[in-house]
Scaffold this motif. Structure first.
Motif, short mmCIF file in Angstrom:
data_model
loop_
_atom_site.label_atom_id
_atom_site.label_comp_id
_atom_site.label_asym_id
_atom_site.label_seq_id
_atom_site.Cartn_x
_atom_site.Cartn_y
_atom_site.Cartn_z
N VAL A 28 0.85 -1.19 0.00
CA VAL A 28 0.00 0.00 0.00
C VAL A 28 0.88 1.24 0.00
CG1 VAL A 28 -1.85 1.24 1.18
CG2 VAL A 28 -1.78 -1.26 1.26
N ALA A 29 0.63 2.14 -0.94
CA ALA A 29 1.42 3.37 -1.07
C ALA A 29 0.65 4.54 -0.47
CB ALA A 29 1.71 3.64 -2.54
N LEU A 30 1.40 5.40 0.22
CA LEU A 30 0.84 6.65 0.69
C LEU A 30 1.93 7.70 0.69
CD1 LEU A 30 0.62 6.69 4.50
CD2 LEU A 30 0.73 4.51 3.39
N SER A 31 1.53 8.94 0.61
CA SER A 31 2.49 10.04 0.57
C SER A 31 2.61 10.66 1.95
CB SER A 31 2.03 11.10 -0.44
OG SER A 31 2.93 12.18 -0.45
N ILE A 32 3.85 10.72 2.45
CA ILE A 32 4.12 11.36 3.74
C ILE A 32 5.23 12.37 3.51
CG2 ILE A 32 4.97 11.01 6.09
CD1 ILE A 32 3.72 8.22 6.01
N ASN A 33 4.94 13.63 3.83
CA ASN A 33 5.90 14.72 3.62
C ASN A 33 6.40 14.75 2.17
OD1 ASN A 33 5.70 15.63 6.25
ND2 ASN A 33 7.36 14.34 6.96
N ASN A 34 5.49 14.62 1.24
CA ASN A 34 5.79 14.66 -0.20
C ASN A 34 6.71 13.54 -0.67
OD1 ASN A 34 4.18 16.98 -0.63
ND2 ASN A 34 5.85 18.26 0.14
N SER A 64 5.90 2.65 11.52
CA SER A 64 7.07 2.79 10.65
C SER A 64 7.50 4.22 10.40
CB SER A 64 6.80 2.12 9.29
OG SER A 64 6.53 0.76 9.46
N TYR A 65 6.53 5.13 10.31
CA TYR A 65 6.85 6.49 9.87
C TYR A 65 6.45 7.59 10.86
CZ TYR A 65 7.34 3.87 5.57
OH TYR A 65 7.71 2.93 4.64
N GLY A 66 5.71 7.23 11.92
CA GLY A 66 5.33 8.23 12.91
C GLY A 66 4.15 9.10 12.50
N TYR A 67 3.38 8.65 11.53
CA TYR A 67 2.19 9.35 11.08
C TYR A 67 1.03 8.37 11.04
CZ TYR A 67 5.16 13.19 9.52
OH TYR A 67 6.04 14.23 9.48
N GLU A 68 -0.14 8.83 11.47
CA GLU A 68 -1.33 7.98 11.46
C GLU A 68 -2.35 8.59 10.49
OE1 GLU A 68 -4.73 6.92 14.61
OE2 GLU A 68 -2.72 6.39 15.27
N PRO A 69 -2.37 8.08 9.26
CA PRO A 69 -3.27 8.66 8.26
C PRO A 69 -4.74 8.37 8.58
CG PRO A 69 -2.23 6.69 7.39
CD PRO A 69 -1.61 6.95 8.72
N ILE A 70 -5.59 9.30 8.20
CA ILE A 70 -7.04 9.11 8.32
C ILE A 70 -7.51 8.63 6.94
CG2 ILE A 70 -9.26 10.21 8.83
CD1 ILE A 70 -7.59 12.32 10.43
N ILE A 71 -7.52 7.30 6.79
CA ILE A 71 -7.81 6.68 5.50
C ILE A 71 -9.33 6.56 5.30
CG2 ILE A 71 -7.57 4.57 4.12
CD1 ILE A 71 -4.89 4.13 5.49
N TYR A 72 -9.80 7.02 4.15
CA TYR A 72 -11.22 6.86 3.85
C TYR A 72 -11.45 5.83 2.75
CZ TYR A 72 -10.30 10.20 0.05
OH TYR A 72 -9.79 10.84 -1.04
N ALA A 73 -10.38 5.43 2.02
CA ALA A 73 -10.55 4.41 0.98
C ALA A 73 -9.20 3.89 0.52
CB ALA A 73 -11.31 4.99 -0.22
N LEU A 111 2.67 15.45 22.05
CA LEU A 111 4.13 15.41 21.99
C LEU A 111 4.65 14.15 22.66
CD1 LEU A 111 5.05 19.13 22.73
CD2 LEU A 111 5.26 17.91 20.57
N SER A 112 3.98 13.73 23.72
CA SER A 112 4.40 12.51 24.42
C SER A 112 4.25 11.28 23.51
CB SER A 112 3.57 12.35 25.68
OG SER A 112 3.98 11.22 26.40
N GLU A 113 3.14 11.18 22.79
CA GLU A 113 2.94 10.06 21.86
C GLU A 113 3.99 10.09 20.75
OE1 GLU A 113 -1.81 9.18 21.70
OE2 GLU A 113 -1.15 11.16 20.99
N LEU A 114 4.26 11.27 20.23
CA LEU A 114 5.27 11.41 19.17
C LEU A 114 6.65 11.01 19.68
CD1 LEU A 114 4.10 14.77 17.58
CD2 LEU A 114 3.91 12.49 16.57
N TYR A 115 6.96 11.44 20.91
CA TYR A 115 8.26 11.11 21.50
C TYR A 115 8.42 9.60 21.68
CZ TYR A 115 11.99 10.67 24.94
OH TYR A 115 13.13 10.30 25.61
N HIS A 116 7.40 8.96 22.23
CA HIS A 116 7.48 7.50 22.43
C HIS A 116 7.61 6.77 21.10
CE1 HIS A 116 5.99 8.25 26.57
NE2 HIS A 116 6.86 7.28 26.80
N ASN A 117 6.85 7.18 20.11
CA ASN A 117 6.93 6.56 18.80
C ASN A 117 8.31 6.75 18.19
OD1 ASN A 117 6.64 7.01 15.64
ND2 ASN A 117 5.09 5.52 16.27
#
Length: 173
Positions: A28-34, A64-73, A111-117
Motif C-alpha cells: 500500500v502506497a501513501l504520501s508522507i511529507n511529499n 514505521s513512519y510516525g504518522y497515522e493517516p485518516i484513510i477513507y478508501a 508530543l508525548s505520543e510522538l516522543y514515544h513513537n
C-alpha cells in the motif's frame, strides 16, 4: 499416537500468524511529507475485508513512519476504489498489484505520543525527564529547560535523534 490421545489445549495454527506463510502480501502506497512510502501488510486469512486492511495500514504507517493517516478508501489501478466490505483476496490481484491509500490528513498526536513513537523507531530508550517535560507542553512547542535542569544532556544524541525523528526542531529555553 492419535489426536484423541493428545492432552492439553489444542491450538488452531491458522490463527497464529507467525506459524504460516501469508496468503497475500499487500503493498500500500501513501504520501508522507511529499515522499511516497510503502506499507506491507501480510494477509493470513481469506476472510479479511478491505476495512481490516485499512486499519492495518494506519497501524503500520504509525509504527514505521510516525504518522497515522485518516484513510477513507483504498484504490487499485485495475479495480478503482475498493469497497470496505469486500474480501481482500477477491479485490486485490496478487502480491504485485499496487494499492493506493486515500486519506484526508493525519491524526494529531500529543508530543508525548510522538516522543514515544520516535524512541521506538530510533531504538532509543525513552528518558523519564523528557517524558515528564512533554506531559504539560503546548502543541507545537517543545520546551526542555526544566528537563535540562534535571540532568538531561539536551544536546546529546538521544534527544537530538528523537527530535529529528519527530520532524521538528526543539526550542530549548
Amino acid at each position: 499416537m492419535h489426536l484423541s490421545e493428545v492432552k492439553g489445549p489444542m491450538i488452531d495454527l491458522s490463527k497464529v500468524e507467525g506459524a504460516m506463510d501469508p496468503i497475500l502480501t499487500v503493498r500500500v502506497a501513501l504520501s508522507i511529507n511529499n515522499a511516497e512510502k510503502i506499507v506491507f501488510v501480510d494477509v493470513f486469512s481469506d476472510t479479511k475485508c478491505v476495512s481490516w486492511l485499512m486499519e492495518q495500514v494506519v497501524q503500520k504507517a504509525w509504527e514505521s513512519y510516525g504518522y497515522e493517516p485518516i484513510i477513507y478508501a483504498l484504490r487499485t489501478e485495475e479495480s478503482g476504489e475498493l469497497n470496505p466490505q469486500d474480501l481482500i483476496i477477491e479485490t486485490i490481484n496478487g502480491n504485485f498489484e499496487r494499492v493506493d491509500a486515500l486519506y484526508e490528513g493525519f491524526r494529531e498526536k500529543t508530543l508525548s505520543e510522538l516522543y514515544h513513537n520516535a524512541c521506538v523507531r530510533e531504538h532509543v530508550s525513552p528518558n523519564r525527564n523528557v517524558e515528564l517535560a512533554l506531559e504539560n507542553q503546548v502543541p507545537g512547542e517543545l520546551l526542555l529547560s526544566d528537563a535540562c535542569k534535571r540532568g538531561i544532556n539536551c544536546f546529546g544524541s538521544t534527544v537530538t535523534q528523537s527530535a529529528h525523528a519527530l520532524a521538528f526542531r526543539p526550542y530549548i529555553r
